[in-house]
Motif scaffolding. Structure first.
Motif, short mmCIF file in Angstrom:
data_model
loop_
_atom_site.label_atom_id
_atom_site.label_comp_id
_atom_site.label_asym_id
_atom_site.label_seq_id
_atom_site.Cartn_x
_atom_site.Cartn_y
_atom_site.Cartn_z
N UNK A 277 0.67 17.22 10.39
CA UNK A 277 1.21 18.00 9.28
C UNK A 277 0.08 18.59 8.45
N UNK A 278 0.41 19.61 7.65
CA UNK A 278 -0.51 20.11 6.64
C UNK A 278 -0.31 19.40 5.31
N UNK A 279 0.46 18.31 5.34
CA UNK A 279 0.60 17.45 4.18
C UNK A 279 1.70 17.88 3.22
N UNK A 280 1.95 17.02 2.24
CA UNK A 280 2.97 17.27 1.22
C UNK A 280 2.60 16.49 -0.03
N UNK A 281 2.99 16.98 -1.18
CA UNK A 281 2.69 16.34 -2.46
C UNK A 281 3.78 15.35 -2.83
N UNK A 300 10.56 9.36 0.52
CA UNK A 300 9.51 8.54 1.12
C UNK A 300 9.85 7.06 1.06
N UNK A 301 10.35 6.62 -0.07
CA UNK A 301 10.66 5.20 -0.22
C UNK A 301 11.78 4.77 0.73
N UNK A 316 -0.42 9.29 10.24
CA UNK A 316 -0.38 10.68 9.78
C UNK A 316 -1.73 11.34 10.05
N UNK A 317 -1.67 12.63 10.38
CA UNK A 317 -2.88 13.40 10.65
C UNK A 317 -2.79 14.73 9.92
N UNK A 318 -3.83 15.05 9.17
CA UNK A 318 -3.91 16.34 8.49
C UNK A 318 -4.38 17.37 9.51
N UNK A 360 -1.47 9.94 3.17
CA UNK A 360 -2.05 8.60 3.04
C UNK A 360 -1.00 7.58 2.61
N UNK A 361 -0.16 7.97 1.67
CA UNK A 361 0.86 7.05 1.15
C UNK A 361 1.82 6.63 2.27
N UNK A 362 2.31 7.59 3.02
CA UNK A 362 3.27 7.28 4.08
C UNK A 362 2.66 6.36 5.12
N UNK A 363 1.41 6.62 5.52
CA UNK A 363 0.76 5.76 6.52
C UNK A 363 0.50 4.37 5.94
N UNK A 364 -0.01 4.33 4.72
CA UNK A 364 -0.37 3.05 4.11
C UNK A 364 0.84 2.14 3.95
N UNK A 365 1.97 2.71 3.54
CA UNK A 365 3.16 1.90 3.26
C UNK A 365 3.83 1.38 4.52
N UNK A 366 3.53 1.95 5.67
CA UNK A 366 4.16 1.50 6.93
C UNK A 366 3.16 0.83 7.87
N UNK A 367 1.93 0.57 7.38
CA UNK A 367 0.94 -0.13 8.19
C UNK A 367 0.17 0.75 9.13
N UNK A 368 0.19 2.06 8.92
CA UNK A 368 -0.50 2.97 9.82
C UNK A 368 -1.82 3.48 9.25
N UNK A 369 -2.41 4.44 9.95
CA UNK A 369 -3.66 5.08 9.54
C UNK A 369 -3.38 6.52 9.13
N UNK A 370 -4.18 7.02 8.23
CA UNK A 370 -4.13 8.44 7.87
C UNK A 370 -5.44 9.08 8.32
N UNK A 371 -5.36 10.06 9.20
CA UNK A 371 -6.54 10.77 9.70
C UNK A 371 -6.63 12.09 8.93
#
Length: 728
Positions: A277-281, A300-301, A316-318, A360-371
């Protein structure tokens, strides 16, 4: 118009001409036998990847890495602590689940000019090690990012996908359809990648950031920089609308991921979602400059809770990679002073940070990585694939965790005592146990629909599907599907005349590459069999035949599910089919018709003698595709767009036989004379293969390559495959 019919195994029907006429199948014979050593098959790994949330047990998967980013594999139970809402919990379950990446080197035959992707064998649930959803967020992707995403996806499918992977490529701006189903078929995934394009109605620009536009001097005082001003200026209102628009697209993205996660709940293996994705606020800003949390954070929650319950890790990957946020050649600073330019550049930097923070938030909250800030998307996917080992930690919750009066979010915190380690885990869950979220009992139609859409064949009733593409002048492009149904799996009732009767539902559908159903059948059938045909029916089964006319070339998936009323059992099957564009004048081949008979019967037919009842016939043979050793396998198909000189074509054919991905037999390149047919636009090809007495039972793949010696090199070759099974 849908053509459909039941083809019972009676003698007169077994002689029925299939599709465009049973092709001339006896032009040449290839004799093949092989005696390879049997290959041992390792038992499937016993992998438990289910995060349980019950009133008696909470289980959380935890990833621990050292300073170098490598997975820690030797952690002891006393080195880890888990806290629920700030209170330390007693660990009752602790185990390490390893799923190391198996290095696979691409194997290319020397001198092979036209490497092809072999169709996979049917995947079973117990064989799946990793279930991966590659979610392409085309609601936010820029035109520039889309190019890099397509390239990374192709590299993943060609080089990084492994045996035991179940993969889907899903676009957030498209329907969840045929090409977005989970599969191990690389052809289907490549077809899905071809549909990944820039979405002009999404929020993505041409580049990562919209360039500055010239400002017109209105002669009014510029009050944009007045921090004491309270009100809604023009630029503020424009930014508020843009934030609102982007939040809608972000909510749509999260809704699509939510749908994917729900579909992954019951799938096996280590389950991962990779969002490109190109991300979201997470927050929006109103025209007065006030920041507020809104629909994005709420979505998100909900998604985080669902992903944690379904044991789905979201990475997630930017897709923008490492971005330069300063002035570029596309920026027009006319009408701006230096302070205004710097403010706009600061806004650009803030936008990059804020949209990355959502990832970052989405990956962090589900145990993943944000690239993020990484131009190597393929390397990011590789890093994620390597991140497939974890600890499963369990504890017994307190009564307050599931207090029905307070539906609170229970926050989790995991600490590792070993120095120099970092830990990733799921953030928490709402106070509702999984047993209170049990789905309602499904109706027969819901069960039939679930069987139709599952990536795994339901085999309570054994179905074998063979979907064949063909073209003729009258009907155009058609996909005709033959479904063999084992008669012994159907529960029959006796009829007064000594026969049998059964009722069953059939749900068949053809999906296009955009997820739209191009045609479907939903019908209940009552079938009556005469007394003298009962035993033959039980021994040979029967064939359900349906055809979908196809107006548009492309990639399609045919799916069929059947429910027997008598036993309430289900069966399902699916197949991927590509319909070529004949208007491009490339050499193309139809689907393959099959027929098998004992060698002595084949010899009699060759000699023009009467052949006795030789078994099921071409309809059952083409759909069931199970043949005995020492029999003759005849096969045929039509060739389209062959070049001609003075009314004559110049074609050659070559046969290869594969087992377990290895070439077991390769025939010589042979010239092919033209066969006479009723359709002048098609040339009918036929051949036969003797199945050796020493061939091992199992799955085989027959490849036929047709070469047009009159065409240009790039358009001179067409390849067709057909899978079959050797039985005792």
């Amino acid at each position: 118009m849908i053509a459909k019919n039941f083809l019972l195994p009676e003698k007169s029907q077994m002689r029925k001409i299939l599709l465009f006429g049973l092709l001339t199948l006896v032009q040449c014979v290839h004799v093949f036998g092989q005696s390879p050593a049997p290959v041992s098959t390792p038992p499937p790994a016993d992998e438990t990847d289910v995060v349980k949330i019950t009133t008696a047990l909470i289980q959380v998967d935890v990833t621990v890495m050292d300073k170098k980013g490598n997975i820690v594999t030797d952690l002891r139970p006393d080195e880890i602590e888990i806290f629920e809402n700030g209170e330390k919990q007693k660990i009752t379950n602790f185990s390490f689940i390893a799923n190391a990446r198996v290095a696979q080197e691409a194997q290319k035959k020397s001198g092979e000019k036209n490497p092809v992707i072999l169709p996979p064998t049917a995947v079973r649930a117990e064989q799946v090690k990793r279930t991966i959803a590659l979610v392409v967020d085309d609601l936010t992707l820029s035109f520039e990012s889309t190019h890099y995403v397509r390239r990374a996806l192709k590299k993943f499918v060609d080089e990084q996908m492994q045996d035991g992977d179940l993969v889907a490529i899903i676009r957030t701006g498209a329907g969840i359809g045929a090409l977005q189903q989970f599969t191990n078929d690389k052809r289907q995934l490549h077809a899905a990648i071809e549909k990944v394009r820039w979405n002009s109605i999404g929020s993505g620009n041409i580049g990562a950031f919209a360039p500055m536009q010239a400002r017109v001097d209105t002669g009014q005082e510029d009050d944009d920089n007045d921090p004491g001003r309270v009100g809604r200026n023009a630029e503020g209102r424009e930014q508020e609308f843009e934030d609102f628009r982007e939040s809608l697209f972000a909510t749509g993205t999260l809704g699509a991921i939510n749908y994917v996660v729900r579909g992954m709940q019951d799938l096996p293996g280590r389950k991962s979602v990779m969002l490109l994705s190109d991300g979201f606020s997470l927050f929006t800003q109103d025209a007065s400059g006030f920041t507020e949390s809104g629909r994005v954070l709420q979505s998100l929650r909900r998604l985080v809770d669902l992903a944690n319950r379904a044991a789905v890790v979201i990475y997630t990957m930017d897709a923008r990679g490492l971005q330069y946020t300063g002035l570029t050649a596309s920026d027009d600073t006319s009408g701006r002073n230096m302070e205004q330019v710097e403010r706009d550049l600061a806004s650009r930097r803030d936008r990059l940070f804020n949209t990355q923070e959502g990832l970052r938030y989405l990956a962090r909250q589900t145990g993943g990585l944000a690239i993020v800030n990484n131009n190597d998307l393929s390397g990011g996917i590789r890093k994620i694939l390597d991140d497939q080992s974890y600890y499963l930690v369990g504890y017994e919750p307190e009564d307050a965790t599931f207090d029905p009066k307070v539906r609170r979010f229970n926050r989790l915190e995991v600490k590792v005592k070993r120095p120099g380690t970092t830990v990733r885990y799921r953030s928490g869950f709402f106070g509702v146990s999984d047993d209170r979220l049990v789905r309602a009992v499904q109706t027969p139609q819901e069960r039939l629909t679930a069987a139709l859409t599952s990536p795994f064949a339901v085999q309570d009733i054994a179905l074998r599907l063979n979907a064949l593409y063909y073209h003729n002048q009258k009907e155009g492009n058609v996909i005709r599907s033959l479904v063999h149904i084992r008669g012994q799996d159907i529960k029959f009732e006796d009829t007064p005349d000594g026969g049998k009767k059964a009722m069953f539902d059939v749900y068949a559908a053809g999906f296009g590459d955009n997820g739209v159903v191009v045609d479907q059948i939903t019908k209940t059938y009552t079938m009556t069999i005469k007394k003298e045909a009962v035993q033959r029916f039980l021994d040979r089964g029967f064939v359900y035949d349906f055809a979908f006319p196809i107006k548009k070339p492309g990639a399609y998936q045919l799916r069929v599910a059947l429910r027997d009323h008598g036993s309430d059992k289900l069966g399902s099957a699916n197949q991927f089919v590509e319909v070529p564009n004949l208007k491009k004048n490339r050499l193309q081949l139809s689907g393959v018709v099959l027929e098998s008979m004992p060698f002595e019967n084949w010899q009699k037919r060759q000699a023009g003698q009467t052949v006795p009842d030789r078994g099921p016939g071409p309809l059952s043979d083409t759909s069931l595709r199970q043949f005995k050793r020492a029999s003759v396998l005849s096969f045929g198909f039509s060739i389209y767009n062959a070049k001609q000189v003075a009314g004559a074509s110049n074609l050659s054919s070559q046969i290869r036989l594969f087992r377990d991905g290895k070439v077991m037999f390769e025939g010589a390149l042979q010239p092919m004379p033209r066969a006479v047919g009723s359709d002048p636009t098609a040339i009918h090809f036929g051949s036969s293969l003797v199945l050796g007495t020493n061939m091992l039972p199992g799955d085989y793949l027959l490849q036929v390559t047709i070469t047009d010696n009159l065409a240009k090199a790039k358009r001179a070759t067409a390849i067709q495959f057909v899978q079959f099974e050797i039985i005792e």
